[in-house]
Design a protein around this motif. Structure first.
Motif, PDB file in Angstrom:
ATOM      1  N   PHE A 171       0.832  -1.207   0.000  1.00 45.68           N
ATOM      2  CA  PHE A 171       0.000   0.000   0.000  1.00 45.68           C
ATOM      3  C   PHE A 171       0.868   1.259   0.000  1.00 45.68           C
ATOM      4  O   PHE A 171       0.555   2.239  -0.679  1.00 45.68           O
ATOM      5  N   LYS A 172       1.968   1.212   0.766  1.00 45.44           N
ATOM      6  CA  LYS A 172       2.890   2.346   0.776  1.00 45.44           C
ATOM      7  C   LYS A 172       3.478   2.561  -0.614  1.00 45.44           C
ATOM      8  O   LYS A 172       3.575   3.706  -1.100  1.00 45.44           O
ATOM      9  N   TYR A 173       3.863   1.468  -1.264  1.00 45.85           N
ATOM     10  CA  TYR A 173       4.410   1.555  -2.620  1.00 45.85           C
ATOM     11  C   TYR A 173       3.371   2.141  -3.584  1.00 45.85           C
ATOM     12  O   TYR A 173       3.691   2.999  -4.411  1.00 45.85           O
ATOM     13  N   ALA A 174       2.118   1.680  -3.454  1.00 43.99           N
ATOM     14  CA  ALA A 174       1.056   2.169  -4.326  1.00 43.99           C
ATOM     15  C   ALA A 174       0.824   3.668  -4.136  1.00 43.99           C
ATOM     16  O   ALA A 174       0.651   4.412  -5.116  1.00 43.99           O
ATOM     17  N   LEU A 175       0.841   4.117  -2.900  1.00 46.03           N
ATOM     18  CA  LEU A 175       0.664   5.544  -2.620  1.00 46.03           C
ATOM     19  C   LEU A 175       1.783   6.363  -3.255  1.00 46.03           C
ATOM     20  O   LEU A 175       1.544   7.437  -3.822  1.00 46.03           O
ATOM     21  N   GLN A 176       2.996   5.848  -3.178  1.00 45.27           N
ATOM     22  CA  GLN A 176       4.138   6.559  -3.752  1.00 45.27           C
ATOM     23  C   GLN A 176       4.056   6.594  -5.277  1.00 45.27           C
ATOM     24  O   GLN A 176       4.291   7.634  -5.894  1.00 45.27           O
ATOM     25  N   GLN A 177       3.713   5.456  -5.882  1.00 46.12           N
ATOM     26  CA  GLN A 177       3.639   5.380  -7.336  1.00 46.12           C
ATOM     27  C   GLN A 177       2.540   6.284  -7.899  1.00 46.12           C
ATOM     28  O   GLN A 177       2.701   6.902  -8.945  1.00 46.12           O
ATOM     29  N   ALA A 178       1.419   6.339  -7.185  1.00 45.17           N
ATOM     30  CA  ALA A 178       0.286   7.146  -7.656  1.00 45.17           C
ATOM     31  C   ALA A 178       0.371   8.588  -7.180  1.00 45.17           C
ATOM     32  O   ALA A 178      -0.443   9.419  -7.584  1.00 45.17           O
ATOM     33  N   ASN A 179       1.370   8.870  -6.321  1.00 43.48           N
ATOM     34  CA  ASN A 179       1.487  10.201  -5.713  1.00 43.48           C
ATOM     35  C   ASN A 179       0.160  10.595  -5.075  1.00 43.48           C
ATOM     36  O   ASN A 179      -0.354  11.701  -5.269  1.00 43.48           O
ATOM     37  N   ALA A 180      -0.400   9.638  -4.327  1.00 46.01           N
ATOM     38  CA  ALA A 180      -1.738   9.807  -3.775  1.00 46.01           C
ATOM     39  C   ALA A 180      -1.693  10.012  -2.269  1.00 46.01           C
ATOM     40  O   ALA A 180      -0.910   9.362  -1.566  1.00 46.01           O
ATOM     41  N   GLU A 181      -2.538  10.896  -1.787  1.00 49.92           N
ATOM     42  CA  GLU A 181      -2.677  11.112  -0.350  1.00 49.92           C
ATOM     43  C   GLU A 181      -4.136  10.948   0.069  1.00 49.92           C
ATOM     44  O   GLU A 181      -4.438  10.257   1.029  1.00 49.92           O
ATOM     45  N   GLU A 182      -5.030  11.575  -0.637  1.00 49.95           N
ATOM     46  CA  GLU A 182      -6.452  11.520  -0.319  1.00 49.95           C
ATOM     47  C   GLU A 182      -7.088  10.456  -1.203  1.00 49.95           C
ATOM     48  O   GLU A 182      -7.399  10.694  -2.371  1.00 49.95           O
ATOM     49  N   CYS A 183      -7.266   9.252  -0.647  1.00 52.50           N
ATOM     50  CA  CYS A 183      -7.662   8.130  -1.489  1.00 52.50           C
ATOM     51  C   CYS A 183      -8.472   7.110  -0.700  1.00 52.50           C
ATOM     52  O   CYS A 183      -8.567   7.176   0.521  1.00 52.50           O
ATOM     53  N   ILE A 184      -9.029   6.146  -1.423  1.00 55.38           N
ATOM     54  CA  ILE A 184      -9.747   5.032  -0.822  1.00 55.38           C
ATOM     55  C   ILE A 184      -9.349   3.742  -1.546  1.00 55.38           C
ATOM     56  O   ILE A 184      -8.788   3.784  -2.640  1.00 55.38           O
ATOM     57  N   MET A 185      -9.659   2.614  -0.897  1.00 55.58           N
ATOM     58  CA  MET A 185      -9.403   1.289  -1.462  1.00 55.58           C
ATOM     59  C   MET A 185     -10.707   0.519  -1.496  1.00 55.58           C
ATOM     60  O   MET A 185     -11.436   0.483  -0.497  1.00 55.58           O
ATOM     61  N   ILE A 186     -10.999  -0.105  -2.628  1.00 54.44           N
ATOM     62  CA  ILE A 186     -12.223  -0.892  -2.796  1.00 54.44           C
ATOM     63  C   ILE A 186     -11.838  -2.322  -3.134  1.00 54.44           C
ATOM     64  O   ILE A 186     -11.098  -2.563  -4.095  1.00 54.44           O
ATOM     65  N   GLY A 187     -12.327  -3.285  -2.346  1.00 51.59           N
ATOM     66  CA  GLY A 187     -11.995  -4.677  -2.617  1.00 51.59           C
ATOM     67  C   GLY A 187     -12.951  -5.640  -1.958  1.00 51.59           C
ATOM     68  O   GLY A 187     -13.724  -5.272  -1.059  1.00 51.59           O
TER      69      GLY A 187
END
Length: 232
Positions: A171-187
């Motif tokens: 998840f940390k890697y995904a946040l860095q790759q997407a340059n995302a801070e304000e986000c949600i996860m759906i699964g």
């Protein structure tokens, strides 16, 4: 808007959330039973064979998630064990069925109801991404053949990162790759997708199409993807 943040990025799981893994897998397995003439080897009931396969596959995937079996061994072993239920000890056959399964199943284009409709709606408002525990090459094939590739900015796979959900590192890697801070996860996996994301401060939406009972206190739970249009 029902979230504490102004959401800019949305991370989706792929299998059993957007791409209908169960339907695609079942169709593929039936095709392989026929193409490999398993009835000639004493397997008369293909549905029973598939049921046995799913039991072995689920157990082996649990081992794979905790790095106790390799990708290569998983692909072969699940069929080898199922064939052994019918007293068929044929490693070559198990390997060939395993190869054919991986070559065929990802090309199926079965999606959950409202997938395209919802992605069209969300993609106008948010940047969309994938975080998946599936094999890297296979997941890209699924996205391509299901017509989903264009909707997603970043495709994050466990094979690419070296760890699997719910490990915080993916998840940390995904946040860095997407340059995302304000986000949600759906699964669809409460522990792996939703609770795993929440460990990293990512709000989660639990997609529960089968209405599986649970005792976990979660903020957002949906039973159909179309419900996302009201939430987001």
């Amino acid at each position: 808007m029902f979230f504490r943040l102004m959401i800019k990025d949305i991370f989706f799981d792929l299998d059993r959330t957007l791409w209908d893994f169960e339907a695609s897998s079942h169709e593929t397995l039936l095709e392989l039973c026929i193409s490999h003439n398993l009835s000639d080897k004493g397997i008369a009931d293909y549905e029973a064979f598939i049921k046995n396969y799913k039991i072995h596959n689920d157990k082996l995937w649990e081992l794979y998630r905790v790095d106790k079996i390799s990708q290569k061994d998983l692909r072969r072993e699940r069929f080898q064990r199922t064939l052994a239920d019918y007293n068929i000890e044929d490693v070559t056959l198990a390997e060939k069925i395993g190869e054919d399964y991986v070559a065929t199943c990802p090309k199926k284009n079965k999606l959950f109801p409202h997938t395209i409709e919802v992605l069209n709606y969300l993609s106008v408002k948010y940047k969309l991404h994938i975080i998946t525990n599936g094999f890297h090459e296979v997941q890209h094939i699924k996205l391509k053949h299901a017509g989903l590739s264009s909707y997603f900015d970043k495709i994050i796979t466990s094979e690419q990162v070296g760890v699997k959900k719910p490990n915080p590192k993916i998840f940390k890697y995904a946040l860095q790759q997407a340059n995302a801070e304000e986000c949600i996860m759906i699964g669809d996996d409460l522990e792996v997708d939703v609770l795993g994301a929440e460990q990293m401060g990512i709000q989660g939406i639990f997609f529960n199409p089968n209405k599986t009972k649970h005792n976990t206190d979660i903020v957002h739970e949906i039973f159909c993807l179309s419900e996302l249009k009201a939430l987001l």
